[in-house]
Design an enzyme around this catalytic site. Structure first.
Site, short mmCIF file in Angstrom:
data_model
loop_
_atom_site.label_atom_id
_atom_site.label_comp_id
_atom_site.label_asym_id
_atom_site.label_seq_id
_atom_site.Cartn_x
_atom_site.Cartn_y
_atom_site.Cartn_z
N THR A 82 1.20 -0.95 0.27
CA THR A 82 0.49 0.06 0.05
C THR A 82 0.83 1.18 0.20
O THR A 82 1.87 1.62 0.83
CB THR A 82 -0.93 -0.41 1.37
N ALA B 299 -1.60 4.43 -4.30
CA ALA B 299 -2.22 2.55 -4.43
C ALA B 299 -2.06 2.21 -2.81
O ALA B 299 -1.76 1.24 -2.87
CB ALA B 299 -0.87 2.04 -5.14
N GLY B 300 -3.35 1.97 -3.19
CA GLY B 300 -4.12 1.26 -1.80
C GLY B 300 -4.48 -0.39 -2.62
O GLY B 300 -4.11 -1.15 -2.87
N ILE C 3 1.98 -0.08 6.64
CA ILE C 3 2.22 -1.34 6.92
C ILE C 3 2.10 -2.12 8.47
O ILE C 3 3.19 -1.74 8.90
CB ILE C 3 3.52 -1.21 6.00
N THR C 4 1.37 -3.45 8.27
CA THR C 4 1.41 -3.77 9.57
C THR C 4 2.19 -4.88 10.09
O THR C 4 3.64 -5.42 9.39
CB THR C 4 -0.18 -5.35 9.45
N GLN D 168 -26.00 -0.65 20.84
CA GLN D 168 -26.97 -0.36 21.39
C GLN D 168 -28.25 -0.83 21.58
O GLN D 168 -28.43 -0.56 23.01
CB GLN D 168 -27.95 -0.29 19.89
N GLY E 199 -26.43 -0.07 24.94
CA GLY E 199 -27.49 1.52 25.74
C GLY E 199 -26.06 1.47 25.90
O GLY E 199 -24.76 2.00 25.75
N GLU F 190 -6.78 -5.17 2.72
CA GLU F 190 -7.10 -6.35 1.87
C GLU F 190 -7.95 -5.96 0.35
O GLU F 190 -8.60 -6.80 0.61
CB GLU F 190 -7.31 -7.77 1.87
N SER G 297 -14.39 -2.15 0.57
CA SER G 297 -16.03 -3.08 0.33
C SER G 297 -16.27 -2.33 -1.01
O SER G 297 -17.11 -3.04 -1.79
CB SER G 297 -16.97 -2.13 1.34
#
Length: 394
Positions: free
Chosen positions: A133, A137-138, A164-165, A345, A348, A372, A375
Site C-alpha cells: 500500500t 495505491a491502496g 504496513i502491518t 445499542q 445502551g 485487503e 468494500s
C-alpha cells in the site's frame, strides 16, 4: 501444536480438531482476560507472543515441509473465527506471516527463497510484512509508484509505503515495486524480499489508529535500497502483480472469517447483557425490540459463517478464487459492522464506555471494511466479473 499426519502437508480432521481446541482455549483463557491491558498498553504481552510461537500460530498456514502446520484455507477460516473472538491485535501478530506476506513466498518463491525464509517465518523468528500500500495505491495495486531499477545484477528500490502491518517489528519486507511502465505484457510490477536491516530502509513511528490497539502499523521508506538478484521473488519481473492479487484474494476469505469471529463475540456479549441487565426490574432481553436486534445479529453471524466456509471450500477446490473471496469479505465485514453497532445499542449507554468489550469491538471491526481491498473494490470485482462472464457467453 504439532501435526501427526502421515500425508505430506495434510492435516487430518483429528489433528485439526486438536489444533482448533487448543487455539480456542488459548484465546479464551489466556488472551481474553488481558484484552484491556493490551488495549491500554497498545502492545501484546511478551508471554502471549511466546505462547503463540510455541503453539505454531506464526506458521499455521505455512506448509509442513517448511516448518508450518500446513493448514489449508478451509481449516484456516475455522481457526480465524476463533482468533476473531478476541482482540484483533492477536491475529495481527502472525497474520502477515501466514497470509499476504507468507503466501507470496509459498506460492511464488524459488526453492532457495523458501529455504532462506519460510522456516523462520513459520516459527516466528522472522516477522514478515506485506509492503504494497502507498498513498496513491491502496486497493488498486496497479497504480503503485515505488520503483525498482537495475544496477548491474542488483536492484535499487525507491519509494514509500504506508499502513504496513507489523512494520515496526518486521524482519522482512515483501516489497512491491514497479520495474517498468505498464504495457501489453503486463502491469510491470515485481516483488522483492527486502530484509529490514538493509541500508536505506526506514520505518516511521507506529500509527495512532481508531482501534486495534496492540496491532502496529507504520510508514516505510525505501531510499536507494540495494538488493541482489536473489531478492526478486520467483526470479521473474512479471510475478509481482499476480502474486499480490492472489495473496489478497486468499486473504479476503481469511478476513471474512475473522469478521465472523468478532461478530460472534459481539453477539455473545449482547445476549449475556440482555439476559441480566434490567430496566424497571425487567431483564431487557424480554423486550421484543431487543430480541429483534439479537435475532438480526444471529442471522447475520450464521449467514456469514456459512458463506465463509463455502468460499474457503471453493478456494481449496480451485472452483472460485476470485469472486467468492470478494463476496465473503464484502458481506462478512459489512455484517460485522452492523452487528457491532447493534451490540452497542443493546448495551445502551454502557456500550459507549471504554473498558466494555462491545465498544472495543465496534472500533476494531471498522478497519475490516478497509484493508485487503475496501468494500467498494469488492463490489467492483464482483459486479465487473459478472458482466464479463455474461459477455463471454454471448
Amino acid at each position: 501444536m504439532t501435526s501427526t499426519s502421515t500425508e505430506a502437508d495434510t492435516v487430518t480432521p483429528e489433528d485439526f480438531r486438536e489444533i482448533l481446541a487448543q487455539t480456542r482455549e488459548f484465546v479464551r483463557s489466556v488472551v481474553m482476560p488481558r484484552e484491556q491491558q493490551i488495549a491500554d498498553d497498545d502492545r501484546m504481552p511478551d508471554e502471549i507472543v511466546a505462547q503463540a510461537k510455541a503453539m505454531g500460530l506464526f506458521g499455521y498456514a505455512i506448509p509442513q515441509q517448511w516448518g508450518g502446520l500446513g493448514l489449508d484455507l478451509a481449516q484456516d477460516v475455522e481457526l480465524a473465527m476463533e482468533l476473531g473472538y478476541t482482540t484483533l491485535a492477536l491475529r495481527s501478530l502472525f497474520g502477515t506471516n501466514n497470509g499476504i506476506a507468507g503466501q507470496v513466498l509459498v506460492g511464488y518463491g524459488t526453492t532457495g527463497q523458501k529455504s532462506r525464509w519460510l522456516e523462520g517465518i513459520a516459527s516466528g523468528a522472522v516477522v514478515a510484512s506485506f509492503a504494497l500500500t502507498e498513498s496513491g495505491a491502496g486497493s488498486n495495486p496497479a497504480s503503485l509508484r515505488t520503483t525498482a531499477t537495475r544496477s548491474g545484477e542488483h536492484w535499487i528500490i525507491n519509494g514509500g509505503k504506508r499502513f504496513i502491518t507489523n512494520a515496526p517489528m518486521a524482519d522482512l519486507f515483501v516489497t512491491f515495486a514497479r520495474t517498468r511502465p505498464a504495457d501489453d505484457a503486463g502491469p510491470g510490477i515485481s516483488v522483492f524480499l527486502v530484509p529490514a536491516e538493509t541500508p536505506g530502509v526506514e520505518v516511521g513511528p507506529k500509527d495512532r489508529k481508531m482501534g486495534q490497539e496492540g496491532a502496529w502499523t507504520a510508514e516505510v521508506r525505501f531510499d536507494d535500497v540495494r538488493v541482489g538478484p536473489e531478492a526478486l521473488v520467483g526470479g521473474s519481473e512479471d510475478i509481482g502483480y499476480r502474486a499480490a492479487m492472489t495473496s489478497l484474494a486468499r486473504g479476503r476469505v481469511h478476513i471474512a472469517a475473522l469478521a465472523v469471529g468478532a461478530a460472534q463475540r459481539a453477539l455473545d456479549e449482547s445476549v449475556a447483557y440482555a439476559a441480566t441487565a434490567t430496566q424497571g426490574g425487567t431483564p431487557i432481553g424480554q423486550f421484543q425490540l431487543v430480541q429483534a436486534l439479537l435475532a438480526d445479529m444471529q442471522t447475520g453471524v450464521m449467514a456469514g459463517r456459512a458463506l465463509v466456509r463455502d468460499a474457503a471450500r471453493a478456494w481449496v477446490s480451485g472452483e472460485d478464487r476470485r469472486t467468492a473471496p470478494s463476496v465473503a469479505k464484502l458481506y462478512c465485514t459489512e455484517m460485522a459492522g452492523r452487528v457491532a453497532d447493534s451490540a452497542v445499542q443493546v448495551h445502551g449507554g454502557t456500550g459507549y464506555l471504554r473498558d466494555v468489550a462491545v465498544e472495543r469491538i465496534y472500533r476494531d471491526v471498522r478497519l475490516l471494511r478497509l484493508y485487503e481491498g475496501t468494500s467498494e473494490i469488492q463490489r467492483l470485482i464482483i459486479g465487473g466479473g459478472l458482466v464479463r462472464s455474461a459477455q463471454r457467453r454471448r
